[in-house]
Enzyme design. Sequence first.
Site, PDB file in Angstrom:
ATOM      1  N   LYS A   7       0.855  -1.184   0.000  1.00  0.00           N
ATOM      2  CA  LYS A   7       0.000   0.000   0.000  1.00  0.00           C
ATOM      3  C   LYS A   7       0.890   1.233   0.000  1.00  0.00           C
ATOM      4  CE  LYS A   7      -3.805   2.334   2.367  1.00  0.00           C
ATOM      5  NZ  LYS A   7      -3.494   3.167   3.515  1.00  0.00           N
ATOM      6  N   ASP A  55      -1.314  -2.794  13.369  1.00  0.00           N
ATOM      7  CA  ASP A  55      -1.372  -3.545  12.119  1.00  0.00           C
ATOM      8  C   ASP A  55      -1.852  -4.971  12.380  1.00  0.00           C
ATOM      9  OD1 ASP A  55      -0.483  -1.380  10.709  1.00  0.00           O
ATOM     10  OD2 ASP A  55       1.573  -2.102  10.467  1.00  0.00           O
ATOM     11  N   HIS A  72      -3.942   3.047  15.114  1.00  0.00           N
ATOM     12  CA  HIS A  72      -4.294   1.662  14.860  1.00  0.00           C
ATOM     13  C   HIS A  72      -3.094   0.773  15.150  1.00  0.00           C
ATOM     14  CE1 HIS A  72      -2.095   2.815  11.260  1.00  0.00           C
ATOM     15  NE2 HIS A  72      -1.919   1.528  10.992  1.00  0.00           N
ATOM     16  N   HIS A  99      -0.066   3.089  16.462  1.00  0.00           N
ATOM     17  CA  HIS A  99       0.633   4.136  15.726  1.00  0.00           C
ATOM     18  C   HIS A  99      -0.323   4.874  14.802  1.00  0.00           C
ATOM     19  CE1 HIS A  99       0.895   0.438  13.294  1.00  0.00           C
ATOM     20  NE2 HIS A  99       0.983   1.208  12.212  1.00  0.00           N
TER      21      HIS A  99
END
Length: 377
Positions: free
Chosen positions: A216, A237, A235, A291
Amino acid sequence: MTTAAVTSRVERLASSGIQLIPKEYVRLQEELTNMGNVFEEEKNNEGPQVPTIDLGDIEAEDEAVRERCRNELKKAAMEWGVMHLVNHGISNELINRVKVAGEAFFNSPVEEKEKYANDQASGNLQGYGSKLANSASGQLEWEDYFFHCAFPEDKRDLSIWPKTPEDYIPAASEYAKQLRGLATKILAVLSVGLGLEEGRLEKEVGGIEELILQMKINYYPKCPQPELALGVEAHTDVSSLTFILHNMVPGLQLFYEDKWITAKCVPNSIIMHIGDTIEILSNGKYKSILHRSLVNKDKVRISWAVFCEPPKEKIILKPLPETVSETEPPRYLPRTFAQHIDHKLFRKTGGAVEKNQSTEDNKSPEDNQPREDGKRS
């Protein structure tokens, strides 16, 4: 291509000359801590700093030298869950090719990029996109992105990869292939750090055949009110490991010891995150850190994130038996990767992270069909 699709792009909004951002991009008050000038924050040498791990000795013949390197990586994974990797074995020339190709794509006109637009409504999330509103927060993120599967080769769809610049496909393909090798090395060290055989964690996340690398590219345009917006909201990962390149513009923040810390830009490094998958398998011994991404008024920020993800249904994610004891019972419920995505184990509550709660707080474009909630930093 519809007019609505074009006008929804953050790049177009940013270049329109607006002085105030639309209200849907203004973050909630509790999210606005430590969102000052990111260039000044990066200069701050006080307090904790994201560790830098030199991988040059990860396979050294001298056992003492090799073990020192591996122990530093293990310590960073346990204490931080994020680190700058240097001397990682991927050439600066290849990394530069990846960056040049990605920047060239995003420097093309919006109308050209729209030829690669994804169709989130139908669940087709690979391609060029922007975050849509969602019921979880209602706010939008100040970013556009390009998303696709990068490895293994038989799972890629090259028809949706950019045709220009011409080097995009060969550069991104070779980079993903070399990252896959680096992931094997990292997972071996993390396995041994848990007292397991070297190949154990890689097997548990899908092995050579099933571990998927998703790329991404995040494009964060200049923002007239960066103190009110986020490129990507807080969020963790969902991946096993995440590898990130960037264009040396600061913006990554980590929530460490109850405060937000801005990561420095380390030349010739790859940022690596431990993802939820490895935290679950290790029963919390390795950390998946909260993060987010900041934006700024002066410079476009671009990051290239590659997420190493297990198969969605074939593996049950749960703490490995070797990580569980009477004093350390299982901290996570057994779930498939798909179930973990749907019932996200990590959610932000102000500045904290709560475990074993259901939320839509951490979805990548690929993660959240049919909902789009694009959390990829």
